[in-house]
Design a protein around this motif. Structure first.
Motif, PDB file in Angstrom:
ATOM      1  N   SER A  74       0.960  -1.587  -0.364  1.00  0.00           N
ATOM      2  CA  SER A  74      -0.052   0.267  -0.022  1.00  0.00           C
ATOM      3  C   SER A  74       1.226   1.864  -0.360  1.00  0.00           C
ATOM      4  N   ARG A  75       1.482   0.917   0.441  1.00  0.00           N
ATOM      5  CA  ARG A  75       3.001   2.231   0.873  1.00  0.00           C
ATOM      6  C   ARG A  75       3.435   2.434  -0.268  1.00  0.00           C
ATOM      7  N   TYR A 131       1.216   7.931   4.832  1.00  0.00           N
ATOM      8  CA  TYR A 131       0.595   7.528   5.149  1.00  0.00           C
ATOM      9  C   TYR A 131      -0.179   7.053   6.197  1.00  0.00           C
TER      10      TYR A 131
END
Length: 326
Positions: A74-75, A131
């Protein structure tokens, strides 16, 4: 009558205990029929419980590892999206500025300078992405937002143009501004860390990013009415900067490719974990699975026995009352 009462009481107590046991068994069986797994693994597996627990721990560890990989993915996806925004924002500006400055098209130069400034706005916003509580382009200083409003940078660039004697002097000031620890880049603009210990993280002080920002800032200040336009060598300097911007865009592409290597590794690891999970789950189910049809049948039988026990208890109660009244 006393003897009957004692006997009746013992029977009622026994039935109450049986009813309690049946209800408990029904609860367990109902859960097993729903989950498809024995509730009391220790009782079911006896001496094999250690092996089952190891299998369960392996599945738990696998889930944790997958969560970590998904977090990293995701990052990386956010980093890639931001870098894509950087590229998209700057695309075409170098070519349009080269065409306009080469043909002395004042309106074209002004438009290209305006586009460069708009690109900087988008780029600073993209580089401030985070994030959770972690700013992704702040290097090791993940709690610090890397950039203020881009007007801070543009004011400094304009000030350098005003105090420069020519474009060579401006370039010298520009190099000091962006590279010296005491320069304006570190003092006024970039608030993150130039160091990124995590190989999957990026500092906005990275050469490719800083080069893109530098060249866009110069082009944004290259409008025909700005201080830079009054310096000797202005036209050649703007052309050189435009070519540098093209190289900066290539540097961003290379940076994205480096991140892509990590993304591919994560994707491969997730696929391997999926295969491992399938095998572990199958092995664990073979040891602990409860046949759902069998459990449902047993549950129905227990229900019948419980109803019968309730009926007998009710009859005993009525019989005891009749004998007592008699």
């Amino acid at each position: 009558m006393d003897r009957f009462a004692v006997s009746s009481g013992l029977m009622t107590a026994t039935l109450s205990k049986s009813i309690s046991d049946l209800r408990q068994k029904m609860g367990t069986t109902s859960t097993e029929a729903t989950t498809g797994r024995y509730q009391d693994l220790t009782l079911h597996m006896s001496g094999r419980i250690g092996k089952a627990m190891l299998g369960q721990k392996a599945l738990t560890d696998l889930t944790t590892e997958r969560d970590v990989l998904n977090l990293r993915a995701s990052r990386l996806n956010l980093l890639q999206t931001s870098l894509t925004n950087l590229q998209d924002s700057s695309t075409g500006i170098a070519a349009s500025m080269l065409d306009a400055i080469g043909t002395d098209h004042e309106v074209g130069v002004k438009t290209s300078a305006r586009d460069a400034k708009a690109a900087l706005d988008t780029i600073f916003s993209s580089l401030n992405v985070r994030y959770g509580e972690r700013f992704l382009f702040s290097g090791d200083a993940t709690a610090s937002q890397p950039f203020p409003d881009p007007s801070v940078l543009m004011n400094d660039i304009e000030q350098m143009a005003q105090t420069s004697t020519d474009t060579a002097d401006f370039q010298t000031q520009l190099d000091t501004y962006f590279e010296s620890p005491t320069g304006g880049w570190f003092q006024n603009v970039f608030k993150g860390s130039p160091t990124a210990s995590d190989p999957e993280s990026i500092s906005a002080d990275h050469g490719a990013i800083k080069s893109l920002i530098t060249n866009l800032a110069v082009l944004a200040a290259s409008g025909p009415n700005g201080s830079l336009a009054k310096l000797d060598g202005y036209k050649d300097f703007v052309q050189t900067t435009s070519l540098k911007l093209t190289s900066s865009e290539t540097g961003i592409t290379d940076l994205r490719a480096d991140l892509g290597v990590f993304e591919e590794q994560i994707s491969t690891n997730l696929k391997n974990l999926e295969t491992e999970e399938t095998l572990l789950t199958e092995a664990f189910n073979q040891m602990t699975a409860r046949d759902e049809y069998e459990a449902a049948t047993e549950l129905e039988s227990l229900q019948t026995m419980l109803e019968a026990s309730y009926l007998i208890t009710a009859r005993l109660s009525k019989l005891s009352l009749t004998n007592y009244l008699g």
